[in-house]
Design a protein around this motif. Structure first.
Motif, mmCIF file in Angstrom:
data_model
loop_
_atom_site.group_PDB
_atom_site.id
_atom_site.type_symbol
_atom_site.label_atom_id
_atom_site.label_comp_id
_atom_site.label_asym_id
_atom_site.label_seq_id
_atom_site.Cartn_x
_atom_site.Cartn_y
_atom_site.Cartn_z
ATOM 1 N N ASP A 315 0.869 -1.180 0.000
ATOM 2 C CA ASP A 315 0.000 0.000 0.000
ATOM 3 C C ASP A 315 0.902 1.225 0.000
ATOM 4 O O ASP A 315 1.037 1.929 0.991
ATOM 5 N N ASP A 316 1.502 1.478 -1.165
ATOM 6 C CA ASP A 316 2.654 2.377 -1.229
ATOM 7 C C ASP A 316 2.577 3.259 -2.460
ATOM 8 O O ASP A 316 2.240 2.794 -3.550
ATOM 9 N N SER A 317 2.877 4.532 -2.273
ATOM 10 C CA SER A 317 3.003 5.457 -3.391
ATOM 11 C C SER A 317 4.265 6.286 -3.149
ATOM 12 O O SER A 317 4.223 7.295 -2.435
ATOM 13 N N PRO A 318 5.420 5.842 -3.682
ATOM 14 C CA PRO A 318 6.675 6.550 -3.419
ATOM 15 C C PRO A 318 6.590 8.026 -3.788
ATOM 16 O O PRO A 318 6.050 8.394 -4.827
ATOM 17 N N GLY A 319 7.123 8.864 -2.917
ATOM 18 C CA GLY A 319 7.029 10.304 -3.101
ATOM 19 C C GLY A 319 5.899 10.909 -2.302
ATOM 20 O O GLY A 319 5.857 12.127 -2.104
ATOM 21 N N SER A 320 4.972 10.069 -1.847
ATOM 22 C CA SER A 320 3.901 10.533 -0.969
ATOM 23 C C SER A 320 4.253 10.198 0.472
ATOM 24 O O SER A 320 5.241 9.518 0.740
ATOM 25 N N ALA A 321 3.416 10.667 1.408
ATOM 26 C CA ALA A 321 3.597 10.338 2.819
ATOM 27 C C ALA A 321 2.673 9.218 3.257
ATOM 28 O O ALA A 321 2.581 8.929 4.451
ATOM 29 N N GLY A 322 1.977 8.596 2.308
ATOM 30 C CA GLY A 322 1.116 7.473 2.632
ATOM 31 C C GLY A 322 -0.333 7.867 2.828
ATOM 32 O O GLY A 322 -0.714 9.027 2.743
ATOM 33 N N ARG A 323 -1.141 6.851 3.088
ATOM 34 C CA ARG A 323 -2.568 7.078 3.372
ATOM 35 C C ARG A 323 -2.765 7.310 4.872
ATOM 36 O O ARG A 323 -1.961 6.862 5.696
ATOM 37 N N PRO A 324 -3.880 7.975 5.249
ATOM 38 C CA PRO A 324 -4.187 8.135 6.673
ATOM 39 C C PRO A 324 -4.328 6.783 7.366
ATOM 40 O O PRO A 324 -4.906 5.842 6.821
ATOM 41 N N LEU A 325 -3.779 6.683 8.579
ATOM 42 C CA LEU A 325 -3.880 5.483 9.392
ATOM 43 C C LEU A 325 -5.248 5.420 10.065
ATOM 44 O O LEU A 325 -6.011 6.398 10.031
ATOM 45 N N PRO A 326 -5.607 4.288 10.682
ATOM 46 C CA PRO A 326 -6.974 4.141 11.207
ATOM 47 C C PRO A 326 -7.423 5.216 12.176
ATOM 48 O O PRO A 326 -8.622 5.525 12.247
ATOM 49 N N HIS A 327 -6.495 5.805 12.927
ATOM 50 C CA HIS A 327 -6.867 6.811 13.917
ATOM 51 C C HIS A 327 -6.964 8.218 13.344
ATOM 52 O O HIS A 327 -7.395 9.133 14.048
ATOM 53 N N ALA A 328 -6.565 8.412 12.087
ATOM 54 C CA ALA A 328 -6.354 9.766 11.560
ATOM 55 C C ALA A 328 -7.390 10.155 10.515
ATOM 56 O O ALA A 328 -7.838 9.329 9.713
ATOM 57 N N GLN A 329 -7.738 11.426 10.532
ATOM 58 C CA GLN A 329 -8.525 12.044 9.466
ATOM 59 C C GLN A 329 -7.696 13.185 8.887
ATOM 60 O O GLN A 329 -7.089 13.949 9.642
ATOM 61 N N VAL A 330 -7.667 13.291 7.578
ATOM 62 C CA VAL A 330 -6.842 14.294 6.907
ATOM 63 C C VAL A 330 -7.677 15.000 5.855
ATOM 64 O O VAL A 330 -8.420 14.348 5.108
ATOM 65 N N ARG A 331 -7.550 16.323 5.789
ATOM 66 C CA ARG A 331 -8.188 17.083 4.726
ATOM 67 C C ARG A 331 -7.282 18.239 4.339
ATOM 68 O O ARG A 331 -6.337 18.576 5.054
ATOM 69 N N ILE A 332 -7.584 18.841 3.202
ATOM 70 C CA ILE A 332 -6.800 19.975 2.703
ATOM 71 C C ILE A 332 -7.685 21.218 2.728
ATOM 72 O O ILE A 332 -8.783 21.232 2.157
ATOM 73 N N ALA A 333 -7.206 22.268 3.402
ATOM 74 C CA ALA A 333 -7.942 23.527 3.482
ATOM 75 C C ALA A 333 -7.914 24.233 2.119
ATOM 76 O O ALA A 333 -7.092 23.909 1.252
ATOM 77 N N PRO A 334 -8.816 25.202 1.910
ATOM 78 C CA PRO A 334 -8.838 25.905 0.622
ATOM 79 C C PRO A 334 -7.510 26.532 0.219
ATOM 80 O O PRO A 334 -7.213 26.645 -0.970
ATOM 81 N N ASP A 335 -6.678 26.939 1.200
ATOM 82 C CA ASP A 335 -5.384 27.547 0.857
ATOM 83 C C ASP A 335 -4.274 26.514 0.698
ATOM 84 O O ASP A 335 -3.105 26.873 0.549
ATOM 85 N N GLY A 336 -4.622 25.218 0.732
ATOM 86 C CA GLY A 336 -3.638 24.168 0.529
ATOM 87 C C GLY A 336 -3.007 23.625 1.796
ATOM 88 O O GLY A 336 -2.175 22.711 1.727
#
Length: 497
Positions: A315-336
């Motif tokens: 479950d790997d995409s080199p150059g990225s930081a990975g997918r969110p782990l089970p405990h985490a929620q991640v989103r991107i604000a309008p300003d990035g």
């Protein structure tokens, strides 16, 4: 999971004879570890004055550090783990700021602690000395059990107050995500006071019933915040039979280069070499994997109790930081800006404002269609060139330090017609090789992000030189002040005709 549920895992009958911790002087089963934690807790509770309220530790990696940390968790004492790479002035500042009434550490601390009103209570010779003083209570957020100090760009430590349930939630998420790898032996390669190792290397390992192999940092090859010996690290990996370890990008870079130039091979039993603390880059990951290192990048921050995303085998995409782990929620604000939720810190020491549910990280990034997080640099570091283009310097710095001859690089150029770079080379490389490396990097960049003028750094980026924070991040203002006059010399004003 709360603290008592977590600590009860040490006493599960099925684990009692299993190896829990091994260091330079002792090997402890889970039953041994539980007894040691109980004994340490009794010692902390039996102080001649009142029971400890806030305990700061200044200790090298080893079983004693883990035992003390778990005993504090068992008693509800606030633990303030301080890295050895802090200066004595930083130790004192953080001890005072946290209102510590106990300090655990070697007898060599006595002179500086005596000046702050501490008295020694050495106790047994096989455990760290305890220094105590009456101290006024400092107001802390409710449920605080740990204060982790991070050094910002000014080098002034900032205390982040953490709760047990949030920390253990992150550890549980990591344990669940890495369970398919069946890691049974983890080498603690980072300082245990660093939250990443504390959560991912200790708590997650204990949740899984795995063993922690821990040695003094000098035996791992790590000295201070920025000195690393890859040959010693290789020897420690091999001797420990470790199946996992956590490293910083500069450690991975040095170890990969060392493997490439020697006859040594990566340990065959290694299943996960997690990399965090700063951006890694696709090129470094590819080079590491070519040497047989199972290197996978993750992302986190102290204010979210450490790791939030992680690449893993399968479950790997080199150059990225990975997918969110089970405990985490991640989103991107309008300003990035990257925002995270799910395991927030309780607040900052000395501030009574709670952190928001969606925590702004200060990092810029994006989520791709497959859910992988791509971190693009610090929001506050964004450069705006003289032609109005926004450029994240970390993007270019990762590409520069992916070159074999470049150890450190900082990109400058706010308001300038073109960007410039300050370079600290790897040993044995000359200016011609550096010039070729910069040209190769420029070939992978759009025109507005290419490096124009560059220069050799006048000093290495370290704490001692004042050009790096204690946790290894460049102090950009200091680097600019030292080099900008040569990098961007002022031209005489021309008359307007």
């Amino acid at each position: 999971m709360n603290a008592q549920e977590f600590l009860s895992l040490l006493r599960e009958p099925g684990r009692s004879g299993r190896l829990a911790v091994q260091d330079a002087s002792q090997s402890l089963s889970y039953a041994d570890l539980a007894r040691k934690v109980d004994a340490c807790a009794e010692r902390l509770a039996a102080r001649p004055a009142r029971p400890a309220r806030v305990l700061a530790s200044v200790m090298d990696n080893g079983a004693d550090w883990i035992i003390l940390d778990l005993a504090c968790l068992q008693l509800g004492i606030v633990h303030v783990p301080l890295p050895l790479f802090f200066t004595p002035a930083q130790w004192i500042a953080t001890i005072d700021a946290a209102g510590a009434d106990v300090v655990a550490g070697p007898d060599s601390l006595a002179p500086i602690l005596r000046e702050r009103g501490f008295e020694a209570n050495s106790g047994r010779p096989d455990s760290p000395s305890l220094f105590h003083r009456p101290a006024d209570a400092v107001t802390l957020p409710d449920r605080t059990v740990k204060i982790t100090f991070t050094s910002g760009s000014t080098g002034a430590p900032k205390g982040v107050c953490l709760g047990a349930e949030e920390m253990l939630g992150v550890a549980s998420g990591l344990a669940a995500a890495t369970r398919p790898l069946n890691v049974r032996r983890h080498l603690t390669a980072l300082p245990l006071p660093v939250l990443l190792e504390n959560i991912a290397g200790v708590y997650a390992a204990l949740i899984e019933g795995a063993a922690m192999i821990t040695q003094p940092l000098a035996r791992i090859g790590l000295q201070g915040s920025s000195r690393f010996d890859p040959a010693m690290f290789h020897a420690a990996l091999g001797a420990s039979d470790a199946q996992s370890a956590i490293v910083l990008p500069q450690m991975l870079r040095a170890y990969t280069g060392w493997l490439r130039t020697t006859d040594a091979r990566a340990p065959s039993g290694l299943r996960l070499l997690a990399v965090g603390g700063a951006a890694v880059g696709r090129e470094l990951l590819a080079a590491a994997r070519a040497q047989g290192l199972p290197a996978y990048e993750g992302y986190g921050l102290s204010e979210a109790c450490s790791v939030q995303t992680l690449n893993l085998p399968g479950d790997d995409s080199p150059g990225s930081a990975g997918r969110p782990l089970p405990h985490a929620q991640v989103r991107i604000a309008p300003d990035g800006e990257i925002e995270v939720a799910g395991s927030p810190a309780l607040g900052y020491l000395g501030h009574d404002t709670a952190l928001p549910r969606w925590l702004p990280t200060g990092d810029l990034g994006r989520l791709d269609d497959a859910g992988f997080l791509h971190v693009q640099g610090r929001k506050k570091n964004l450069l705006i060139t003289g032609f109005g283009r926004n450029v994240s310097p970390e993007w270019i710095e990762v590409l520069l330090t992916s070159q074999a001859c470049i150890a450190q690089a900082v990109v400058l150029g706010e308001g300038q017609a073109e960007l410039g770079a300050v370079i600290w080379p790897q040993p044995g490389f000359g200016e011609a090789q550096l010039h070729a490396a910069i040209e190769r990097t420029n070939g992978a960049l759009p025109d507005y992000a290419r490096i124009g003028p560059w220069m050799l750094a006048r000093d290495e980026f370290t704490v001692a030189s004042g050009l790096s924070t204690a946790n290894g991040r460049p102090r950009r203002d200091a680097i600019s002040a030292l080099h900008a006059d040569q990098l961007f010399p002022r031209k005489a004003a021309q008359p307007i005709l």
